[in-house]
Scaffold this motif. Sequence first.
Motif, PDB file in Angstrom:
ATOM      1  N   ALA A 260     -52.442 -15.721  41.980  1.00 24.09           N
ATOM      2  CA  ALA A 260     -53.153 -14.598  42.595  1.00 24.09           C
ATOM      3  C   ALA A 260     -54.279 -15.097  43.486  1.00 24.09           C
ATOM      4  O   ALA A 260     -54.475 -14.600  44.604  1.00 24.09           O
ATOM      5  N   THR A 261     -55.028 -16.081  43.011  1.00 19.39           N
ATOM      6  CA  THR A 261     -56.125 -16.633  43.808  1.00 19.39           C
ATOM      7  C   THR A 261     -55.609 -17.233  45.102  1.00 19.39           C
ATOM      8  O   THR A 261     -56.166 -17.009  46.183  1.00 19.39           O
ATOM      9  N   GLU A 262     -54.537 -17.992  45.027  1.00 23.87           N
ATOM     10  CA  GLU A 262     -53.965 -18.626  46.223  1.00 23.87           C
ATOM     11  C   GLU A 262     -53.454 -17.579  47.209  1.00 23.87           C
ATOM     12  O   GLU A 262     -53.744 -17.640  48.413  1.00 23.87           O
ATOM     13  N   LEU A 263     -52.705 -16.599  46.708  1.00 18.35           N
ATOM     14  CA  LEU A 263     -52.080 -15.618  47.591  1.00 18.35           C
ATOM     15  C   LEU A 263     -53.081 -14.601  48.123  1.00 18.35           C
ATOM     16  O   LEU A 263     -53.060 -14.269  49.310  1.00 18.35           O
TER      17      LEU A 263
ATOM     18  N   GLN B  16     -53.522 -14.459  52.120  1.00 21.17           N
ATOM     19  CA  GLN B  16     -52.912 -13.360  52.870  1.00 21.17           C
ATOM     20  C   GLN B  16     -53.477 -11.985  52.536  1.00 21.17           C
ATOM     21  O   GLN B  16     -53.084 -10.992  53.145  1.00 21.17           O
ATOM     22  N   GLY B  17     -54.413 -11.916  51.592  1.00 22.67           N
ATOM     23  CA  GLY B  17     -55.009 -10.636  51.240  1.00 22.67           C
ATOM     24  C   GLY B  17     -54.296  -9.975  50.081  1.00 22.67           C
ATOM     25  O   GLY B  17     -53.140 -10.289  49.783  1.00 22.67           O
ATOM     26  N   ILE B  18     -54.976  -9.035  49.442  1.00 21.70           N
ATOM     27  CA  ILE B  18     -54.382  -8.413  48.263  1.00 21.70           C
ATOM     28  C   ILE B  18     -53.325  -7.371  48.625  1.00 21.70           C
ATOM     29  O   ILE B  18     -52.341  -7.200  47.905  1.00 21.70           O
ATOM     30  N   ASN B  19     -53.507  -6.683  49.741  1.00 17.02           N
ATOM     31  CA  ASN B  19     -52.536  -5.643  50.110  1.00 17.02           C
ATOM     32  C   ASN B  19     -51.204  -6.224  50.537  1.00 17.02           C
ATOM     33  O   ASN B  19     -50.160  -5.595  50.369  1.00 17.02           O
ATOM     34  N   ALA B  20     -51.226  -7.420  51.110  1.00 14.62           N
ATOM     35  CA  ALA B  20     -49.992  -8.050  51.583  1.00 14.62           C
ATOM     36  C   ALA B  20     -49.273  -8.817  50.477  1.00 14.62           C
ATOM     37  O   ALA B  20     -48.176  -9.331  50.697  1.00 14.62           O
TER      38      ALA B  20
ATOM     39  N   SER C  85     -63.550  -5.525  49.619  1.00 11.25           N
ATOM     40  CA  SER C  85     -64.157  -4.230  49.925  1.00 11.25           C
ATOM     41  C   SER C  85     -63.587  -3.624  51.201  1.00 11.25           C
ATOM     42  O   SER C  85     -63.558  -2.405  51.355  1.00 11.25           O
ATOM     43  N   VAL C  86     -63.118  -4.487  52.120  1.00 17.80           N
ATOM     44  CA  VAL C  86     -62.476  -3.999  53.343  1.00 17.80           C
ATOM     45  C   VAL C  86     -61.054  -3.545  53.043  1.00 17.80           C
ATOM     46  O   VAL C  86     -60.602  -2.494  53.522  1.00 17.80           O
ATOM     47  N   GLU C  87     -60.340  -4.319  52.237  1.00 18.92           N
ATOM     48  CA  GLU C  87     -58.953  -3.979  51.914  1.00 18.92           C
ATOM     49  C   GLU C  87     -58.858  -2.763  50.997  1.00 18.92           C
ATOM     50  O   GLU C  87     -57.857  -2.049  51.011  1.00 18.92           O
ATOM     51  N   VAL C  88     -59.887  -2.561  50.187  1.00 14.19           N
ATOM     52  CA  VAL C  88     -59.918  -1.404  49.280  1.00 14.19           C
ATOM     53  C   VAL C  88     -61.161  -0.586  49.633  1.00 14.19           C
ATOM     54  O   VAL C  88     -62.205  -0.701  49.001  1.00 14.19           O
ATOM     55  N   PRO C  89     -61.085   0.255  50.667  1.00 12.53           N
ATOM     56  CA  PRO C  89     -62.275   0.955  51.168  1.00 12.53           C
ATOM     57  C   PRO C  89     -62.783   2.075  50.277  1.00 12.53           C
ATOM     58  O   PRO C  89     -63.914   2.523  50.446  1.00 12.53           O
ATOM     59  N   ASP C  90     -61.971   2.542  49.324  1.00 15.66           N
ATOM     60  CA  ASP C  90     -62.389   3.637  48.454  1.00 15.66           C
ATOM     61  C   ASP C  90     -63.536   3.169  47.555  1.00 15.66           C
ATOM     62  O   ASP C  90     -63.340   2.314  46.685  1.00 15.66           O
ATOM     63  N   PRO C  91     -64.750   3.707  47.719  1.00 14.03           N
ATOM     64  CA  PRO C  91     -65.885   3.259  46.900  1.00 14.03           C
ATOM     65  C   PRO C  91     -65.722   3.568  45.420  1.00 14.03           C
ATOM     66  O   PRO C  91     -66.438   3.011  44.589  1.00 14.03           O
ATOM     67  N   GLY C  92     -64.784   4.434  45.085  1.00 15.24           N
ATOM     68  CA  GLY C  92     -64.550   4.757  43.682  1.00 15.24           C
ATOM     69  C   GLY C  92     -63.547   3.844  43.013  1.00 15.24           C
ATOM     70  O   GLY C  92     -63.374   3.893  41.788  1.00 15.24           O
TER      71      GLY C  92
ATOM     72  N   GLU D  90     -55.331  -4.309  37.598  1.00 22.65           N
ATOM     73  CA  GLU D  90     -55.894  -5.135  36.523  1.00 22.65           C
ATOM     74  C   GLU D  90     -55.893  -6.607  36.927  1.00 22.65           C
ATOM     75  O   GLU D  90     -56.828  -7.350  36.608  1.00 22.65           O
ATOM     76  N   LEU D  91     -54.864  -7.035  37.629  1.00 23.16           N
ATOM     77  CA  LEU D  91     -54.809  -8.415  38.101  1.00 23.16           C
ATOM     78  C   LEU D  91     -55.889  -8.666  39.149  1.00 23.16           C
ATOM     79  O   LEU D  91     -56.552  -9.706  39.136  1.00 23.16           O
ATOM     80  N   ILE D  92     -56.082  -7.703  40.044  1.00 26.59           N
ATOM     81  CA  ILE D  92     -57.141  -7.832  41.053  1.00 26.59           C
ATOM     82  C   ILE D  92     -58.499  -7.938  40.373  1.00 26.59           C
ATOM     83  O   ILE D  92     -59.343  -8.760  40.747  1.00 26.59           O
ATOM     84  N   GLY D  93     -58.723  -7.125  39.350  1.00 26.22           N
ATOM     85  CA  GLY D  93     -59.985  -7.171  38.627  1.00 26.22           C
ATOM     86  C   GLY D  93     -60.222  -8.518  37.965  1.00 26.22           C
ATOM     87  O   GLY D  93     -61.329  -9.067  38.025  1.00 26.22           O
ATOM     88  N   ALA D  94     -59.174  -9.069  37.348  1.00 30.91           N
ATOM     89  CA  ALA D  94     -59.309 -10.377  36.700  1.00 30.91           C
ATOM     90  C   ALA D  94     -59.563 -11.467  37.731  1.00 30.91           C
ATOM     91  O   ALA D  94     -60.352 -12.397  37.502  1.00 30.91           O
ATOM     92  N   TYR D  95     -58.893 -11.362  38.867  1.00 29.39           N
ATOM     93  CA  TYR D  95     -59.111 -12.320  39.966  1.00 29.39           C
ATOM     94  C   TYR D  95     -60.555 -12.281  40.440  1.00 29.39           C
ATOM     95  O   TYR D  95     -61.208 -13.331  40.598  1.00 29.39           O
ATOM     96  N   LEU D  96     -61.103 -11.086  40.654  1.00 29.14           N
ATOM     97  CA  LEU D  96     -62.478 -10.964  41.125  1.00 29.14           C
ATOM     98  C   LEU D  96     -63.464 -11.466  40.077  1.00 29.14           C
ATOM     99  O   LEU D  96     -64.437 -12.156  40.404  1.00 29.14           O
TER     100      LEU D  96
END
Length: 202
Positions: free
Chosen positions: A23-26, A30-34, A115-122, A60-66
Amino acid sequence: MTETQPVRRRRGRGARERILKAATELFTAQGINATGMDQLSTVAEVSKRTLYTHFPSKDELIGAYLQSLVDPLLPVPPSLDRPTMNPREQLLAVFDRKPSESTAPFRGCPLLNVSVEVPDPGHSAHQLAAAYKREFARRLTDIARQAGAADPETLGEQLALLFDGAAARGTVLNSSHTAACARAIAESLVDAALADVGPASA
């Protein structure tokens, strides 16, 4: 007719670590959305079932990555365990971090990118990125206070903004050299902030 090459799967322990590494490499490259879960399972060499066992959703994977990025990226105030660096040096050290050696495009700050790829503040990922940025400025403020700055809150926010600006500009220009320019500006800001308290403390 050419047969499809089967995807190699690795057995044994360490699947979660391999998934996070993939996940970290990809996500970085290339970004999380891609990045899809199929690609993640292939690069991590785990089955989709194993992937979803450890991370029931992509969020959940994005959260663990961050979360895996937060501690290494946050400024650490000087302490008895780190006596070699004074507060002034610690404030400037955040601009000295060397990007990993890679021919891939420079991606700047991963928290800004999310924050750019996931613009929803919620969204949980956006909220985590925002919390990290607030904590980043807060820690700089604490170090500025240790350094003796007359207005540590302002200096901490200035340095945080400068750091983010250098990361964003570097991403656009595909260059890590913006950090050197930002450090020179930071040095001027820090020295000016510390000089302001000189006459008052005399």
